[in-house]
Design a protein around this motif. Structure first.
Motif, mmCIF file in Angstrom:
data_model
loop_
_atom_site.group_PDB
_atom_site.id
_atom_site.type_symbol
_atom_site.label_atom_id
_atom_site.label_comp_id
_atom_site.label_asym_id
_atom_site.label_seq_id
_atom_site.Cartn_x
_atom_site.Cartn_y
_atom_site.Cartn_z
ATOM 1 N N GLY A 1 -16.881 -18.394 51.040
ATOM 2 C CA GLY A 1 -18.176 -17.718 50.975
ATOM 3 C C GLY A 1 -19.119 -18.222 52.061
ATOM 4 N N ALA A 2 -19.162 -19.535 52.238
ATOM 5 C CA ALA A 2 -20.064 -20.114 53.239
ATOM 6 C C ALA A 2 -19.650 -19.689 54.644
ATOM 7 C CB ALA A 2 -20.056 -21.639 53.115
ATOM 8 N N GLU B 1 -18.223 -16.923 55.533
ATOM 9 C CA GLU B 1 -18.688 -15.538 55.746
ATOM 10 C C GLU B 1 -20.116 -15.560 56.282
ATOM 11 O OE1 GLU B 1 -17.226 -12.655 55.536
ATOM 12 O OE2 GLU B 1 -15.335 -13.230 54.571
ATOM 13 N N GLU B 2 -20.920 -16.462 55.726
ATOM 14 C CA GLU B 2 -22.318 -16.559 56.159
ATOM 15 C C GLU B 2 -22.446 -17.188 57.539
ATOM 16 O OE1 GLU B 2 -25.706 -18.447 53.890
ATOM 17 O OE2 GLU B 2 -24.490 -17.810 52.168
ATOM 18 N N MET B 3 -21.562 -18.139 57.826
ATOM 19 C CA MET B 3 -21.787 -19.017 58.977
ATOM 20 C C MET B 3 -21.059 -18.606 60.257
ATOM 21 S SD MET B 3 -23.898 -21.213 57.949
ATOM 22 C CE MET B 3 -23.835 -22.192 59.438
ATOM 23 N N SER C 1 -22.420 -23.804 44.996
ATOM 24 C CA SER C 1 -22.498 -22.415 45.465
ATOM 25 C C SER C 1 -22.197 -22.352 46.958
ATOM 26 C CB SER C 1 -23.901 -21.852 45.206
ATOM 27 O OG SER C 1 -24.821 -22.413 46.114
ATOM 28 N N ALA C 2 -21.697 -21.187 47.366
ATOM 29 C CA ALA C 2 -21.384 -20.975 48.781
ATOM 30 C C ALA C 2 -22.659 -21.116 49.610
ATOM 31 C CB ALA C 2 -20.770 -19.591 48.964
ATOM 32 N N HIS C 3 -23.743 -20.650 49.040
ATOM 33 C CA HIS C 3 -25.004 -20.672 49.752
ATOM 34 C C HIS C 3 -25.451 -22.119 50.032
ATOM 35 C CE1 HIS C 3 -28.468 -18.741 51.277
ATOM 36 N NE2 HIS C 3 -29.282 -19.424 50.495
ATOM 37 N N ALA D 1 -23.388 -23.416 52.774
ATOM 38 C CA ALA D 1 -23.805 -22.831 54.061
ATOM 39 C C ALA D 1 -25.067 -23.539 54.575
ATOM 40 C CB ALA D 1 -24.058 -21.331 53.896
ATOM 41 N N ARG D 2 -25.965 -23.847 53.652
ATOM 42 C CA ARG D 2 -27.185 -24.551 54.061
ATOM 43 C C ARG D 2 -26.822 -25.932 54.641
ATOM 44 N NH1 ARG D 2 -30.298 -25.446 49.356
ATOM 45 N NH2 ARG D 2 -29.772 -23.319 48.793
ATOM 46 N N ARG E 1 -25.536 -25.480 58.067
ATOM 47 C CA ARG E 1 -26.627 -25.244 59.034
ATOM 48 C C ARG E 1 -27.279 -26.559 59.442
ATOM 49 N NH1 ARG E 1 -27.100 -19.958 57.066
ATOM 50 N NH2 ARG E 1 -28.097 -20.598 55.138
#
Ligand code: ADP
Ligand code: GLC
Length: 479
Positions: free
Chosen positions: A318-319, A321-323, A430-432, A435-436, A439
């Motif tokens: 999931g992360a 996908e965001e990154m 969480s994936a979010h 992802a943070r 970052r």
């Protein structure tokens, strides 16, 4: 102290995960500290070919297993002064393609295989001429040993049996089987109770071990606390709370003879904290090996793992996908759940030159990924200890970990201590949240001085087994 360890896997003889690394290194470190040590483990396929110095001992097992008798040979290998490996040679049980299963499915007779193994362990502990004072068993595979020993001491005249220590490397694997398998232990049926091996009507090998061992250890202090809670207790938290006074968290060490960056035969170039030039070369080689764009300025995130729910690889997917819109690369070496393997393969196909995935098990590649990456991802849902984050530190690769179990105990985030920070932690599952954290890593990567400081702190961290051994010796001492 005379110590006998028993484990279903021991590096370098057999390995599916960190259990093998931990037991292999513990045995070595105890022997180095001057204690006579034996390690009992199954003789799996190919070992005699890989280790031609293995010798057949003058010893024959002939043990009752339920209604039949099962024989086995004993093979030994003296690996270092004071350290002897004892291999149980029972080809019908152990000469197989996998350790616990094959093609994604566990062997149907694992209860029988490991009850037999446990009987061999108790037998050796009782009759070895050097009379071990401590019997240290590991995980569910050896969970029935304390009951077998206690029964032989009570009913068969085994005087002065060794003190038994059980280490829980992972509470998620308990060795649960239909209750009918208890008959294979040949213990009296009235010993099968909810206070011992019974778990909701089933046989639970790890539970029997927790109930019966004199001391219980697990592989990090935080995990020792976590497993007494309902959230992490996997149904055994009640029993663990009951046994809390016997439960100790001892963080695993790292075998730095195996996991180091100078003159490591697995690495294309050597390096050290004082001279990191070789790490640049390792990164270049890794990018080339995975057919990624070879570019020293693009940060590489690495990961080597079993693809099991525990490891949170769905969070990583999931992360990513965001990154992946950012300038970064990702490499993975892993094997496990078929669905997860497919998802990572699909990701690699969608992002050629940016994502590299290798499915399978490859010790040398694990070293190359640790060395060639800038960051290492470990988003575990739970993690009893975790070894890769400690390997990453020594390899100058900055770990990004979830704040759980041994990950929390080994990694320092800037929030905790800016001067000693060596990694990045996140809390939410969480994936979010991952992802943070990634970052933050990208921002850190842009700050050369701070990045160098993190690396230096990480490479200086010491998780030597020599220190760990002292803690085990303290729990081994007669109480
Ligand atoms: P666990 O025991 O839960 O899998 P650890 O972090 O304690 O987790 O240890 C994992 C060990 O297994 C490390 O030595 C790691 O390098 C190794 N490993 C895991 N998957 C692979 C793989 N696919 N190929 C090579 N080594 C692997
Ligand atoms: C288990 C755990 C892991 C630990 C290893 C060695 O496999 O999942 O966290 O590092 O055992 O103790």
């Amino acid at each position: 102290m005379r110590i006998l360890l028993a484990s279903s896997e021991v590096y370098p003889f057999s390995k599916t995960g960190g259990l093998a690394d931990a037991v292999g290194a513990l045995g070595k470190a105890l022997a180095k500290a001057g204690h006579p040590v034996g390690i009992i483990t199954p003789l799996y396929r190919g070992l005699r070919e890989r280790f031609p110095k293995l010798q057949k001992a003058d010893w024959q097992f002939d043990l009752l297993l339920g209604l039949k008798r099962v024989g086995a040979e004993l093979w030994t290998l003296e690996v270092a002064e004071g350290l002897t490996l004892y291999f149980i040679h029972q080809p019908a049980y152990f000469d197989r393609a996998g350790l616990y299963g094959d093609n994604g499915a566990d062997y149907g007779d694992n209860a029988e295989r490991f009850i037999f193994f446990d009987k061999c362990v108790a037998h050796l502990a009782r009759f070895l001429p050097w009379r071990p004072e401590v019997l240290h068993v590991h995980d569910w595979h050896t969970g029935l040993v304390p009951m077998l020993v206690a029964h032989q001491a009570r009913a068969e005249g085994w005087t002065q049996p060794p003190k038994i220590c059980l280490t829980i490397h992972n509470l998620a694997y308990q060795g649960c089987f239909p209750r009918s398998n208890f008959a294979l232990t040949n213990l009296p049926g009235n010993l099968f109770t909810p206070e011992t091996a019974e778990f909701y009507g089933q046989l639970n090998c790890l539970k029997a071990g927790i109930a019966g061992a004199e001391v219980i250890t697990t592989v990090s202090p935080r995990y020792a606390r976590e497993i007494t809670t309902q959230e992490f207790g996997a149904g055994l938290d009640g029993l663990l709370r009951k046994r809390q006074s016997a439960l100790v968290g001892i963080l695993n060490g790292v075998d730095y003879e195996e996991w180091h960056t100078t003159a490591n035969p697995y690495l294309p170039a050597g390096y050290s904290a004082a001279n990191l030039a070789g790490k640049v070369e390792c990164k270049r080689a890794l990018q080339a090996e995975f057919a990624l764009a070879v570019n020293p300025t693009v940060p590489v995130f690495g990961c080597v793992t079993r693809l099991a729910d525990q490891k949170g690889m769905d969070l990583a997917l999931g992360a990513l996908e965001e990154m992946l819109a950012a300038e970064m690369q990702f490499v993975l070496l892993g094997s496990g759940a078929a669905e997860c393997e497919r998802a990572f393969q699909a990701l690699a196909q969608r992002f050629p030159g940016q994502v590299g995935v290798r499915l399978g098990y490859d010790q040398a590649l694990a070293h190359r990924i640790e060395a060639g990456s800038d960051f290492y991802l470990m988003p575990s849902r739970f993690e009893p200890c975790g070894l890769n984050q400690m390997y990453s530190l020594r390899y100058g690769t900055i770990p990004i970990v979830r704040r759980t179990g041994g990950l929390d105990d080994t990694i320092v985030d800037a929030v905790e201590d800016p001067a000693a920070a060596n990694g990045i932690k996140f809390s939410d599952c969480s994936a979010h949240a991952l992802a943070r954290a990634m970052r933050k890593a990208l921002a850190l990567y842009q700050d050369a001085a701070l990045l160098a400081q993190y690396r230096q702190c990480g490479m200086a961290a010491e998780f030597s087994w020599d220190q760990v051994v002292k803690q085990y010796l303290a729990v081994y001492r007669p109480s």
